[in-house]
Design a protein around this motif. Structure first.
Motif, PDB file in Angstrom:
ATOM      1  N   VAL A   8      -3.254  -1.281   5.723  1.00 14.13           N
ATOM      2  CA  VAL A   8      -4.475  -0.541   5.254  1.00 14.13           C
ATOM      3  C   VAL A   8      -5.232  -0.146   6.581  1.00 14.13           C
ATOM      4  O   VAL A   8      -4.954  -0.770   7.502  1.00 14.13           O
ATOM      5  N   LEU A  12     -10.105  -0.208   4.456  1.00 11.72           N
ATOM      6  CA  LEU A  12      -9.076  -0.971   3.450  1.00 11.72           C
ATOM      7  C   LEU A  12      -8.567  -0.053   2.341  1.00 11.72           C
ATOM      8  O   LEU A  12      -7.866  -0.673   1.307  1.00 11.72           O
ATOM      9  N   LYS A  13      -8.325   1.217   2.856  1.00 13.46           N
ATOM     10  CA  LYS A  13      -7.301   1.999   1.688  1.00 13.46           C
ATOM     11  C   LYS A  13      -6.057   1.776   2.464  1.00 13.46           C
ATOM     12  O   LYS A  13      -5.585   1.601   3.493  1.00 13.46           O
ATOM     13  N   GLU A  14      -5.047   1.483   1.211  1.00 13.23           N
ATOM     14  CA  GLU A  14      -3.655   1.225   1.540  1.00 13.23           C
ATOM     15  C   GLU A  14      -2.910   2.367   2.029  1.00 13.23           C
ATOM     16  O   GLU A  14      -3.278   3.508   1.608  1.00 13.23           O
ATOM     17  N   HIS A  43      -7.376  -4.358  -1.156  1.00  9.59           N
ATOM     18  CA  HIS A  43      -7.185  -3.042  -0.785  1.00  9.59           C
ATOM     19  C   HIS A  43      -7.466  -2.033  -1.793  1.00  9.59           C
ATOM     20  O   HIS A  43      -8.132  -2.585  -2.833  1.00  9.59           O
ATOM     21  N   HIS A  45      -6.828   2.177  -3.281  1.00  8.19           N
ATOM     22  CA  HIS A  45      -5.895   3.334  -2.990  1.00  8.19           C
ATOM     23  C   HIS A  45      -6.411   4.562  -4.155  1.00  8.19           C
ATOM     24  O   HIS A  45      -6.961   4.082  -5.466  1.00  8.19           O
TER      25      HIS A  45
END
Length: 297
Positions: A8, A12-14, A43, A45
């Motif tokens: 990530v 925290l975006k995958e 995470h 997305h």
């Protein structure tokens, strides 16, 4: 395909690419305890996600809610929602994970009417899918069908996948879910992501509570309430847990000592690092380092 290390960014975006060669979709099996951390870390997305448990049971957290999902049951996780998962009762949980770009669910002509309202809704972070209800069984069967289509790649399988996605989405939204839009919920989600993003960018530095609160535009007390309500922990305990997560990667590097790893991830005391690592991982950093070294040989 098993994703063992969820990468990530600082928000925290995958970073995993959720797509096959030709389609903005990914379908794979995940055994939770085989992940690098022993669980699926927090995470988010842009893709929507469908989960189908095929062995054991898991506890999923989506935003601030926690839900137990058992064998045969499923879960829809909406775009942009923070989520994590851990297996329950050491059940060896295995699940099918289907990630789909929202724009691939329906044609562009139908997207604005039948997709946008639902992925932007603040009252729909997730939907529990019960296989013993007709609409839930239709979704479960379609997830399994998509997995088989991707594996077999028969002629025109891409078209068949789009047909199954339409079945999934129709059964999901026609089940009586009414989208709602609460501005305060949108703001709360963004503030939480801003604070987590700041921590992930500065975790190796000295961090104070007021620094985290400032990143979210909050007071110290309100910052604590956000973390307690959404992540069920304190801001500084989250920092410690995140540092432990980051240390797992460094400990697999043979040339680094435990003390060097401790300082690299933000601990200013080796003994304190060892204590917190043992509490989190049920072993010392030395034991983990030895275990991973033997695992690679």
């Amino acid at each position: 395909m098993q994703i063992k290390n969820f990468m990530v960014n600082q928000n925290l975006k995958e970073l995993t690419q959720h797509r096959t060669v030709n389609l903005p979709i990914a379908c794979y099996e995940t055994t939770i305890n085989q992940n690098l951390h022993g669980y699926i870390p927090l995470h988010w997305h842009e893709e929507i996600q469908f989960v189908l448990i095929i062995k054991g049971e898991a506890i999923f957290q989506i935003n601030e809610e926690r839900i137990v999902v058992r064998k045969g049951e499923g879960l829809f996780i909406n775009s942009g929602c923070l989520h994590m998962a851990e297996e329950k009762n050491q059940s060896g949980c295995l699940y099918i994970c289907l990630n789909v770009s929202p724009h691939f669910v329906l044609s562009q002509e139908l997207y604005t009417t039948y997709v946008t309202p639902y992925i932007q809704a603040t009252n729909l972070p997730y939907v529990f899918v019960k296989a013993n209800e007709p609409w839930g069984k239709n979704i479960v069967d379609a997830i399994i069908a998509i997995k088989q289509l991707i594996e077999q790649k028969s002629q025109y399988f891409e078209i068949d996948i789009t047909m199954q996605l339409t079945v999934i989405w129709k059964n999901l939204i026609f089940n009586g879910f009414q989208p709602e839009y609460v501005q305060t919920e949108i703001v709360k989600s963004e503030r939480m992501k801003q604070m987590l993003s700041w921590i992930h960018l500065h975790y190796a530095e000295k961090i104070k509570l007021e620094d985290i609160a400032r990143a979210g535009g909050l007071s110290r007390s309100e910052c604590c309430r956000y973390f307690k309500r959404i992540l069920k922990t304190t801001p500084l305990n989250y920092v410690i847990d995140y540092r432990i997560q980051k240390s797992l990667i460094h400990l697999q590097q043979a040339e680094l000592t435990v003390t060097e790893v401790a300082y690299q991830v933000g601990f200013n005391s080796t003994s304190y690092f060892i204590e917190k690592f043992r509490n989190s991982m049920n072993m010392t950093p030395f034991a983990y380092k030895k275990y991973k070294a033997n695992d690679c040989n």
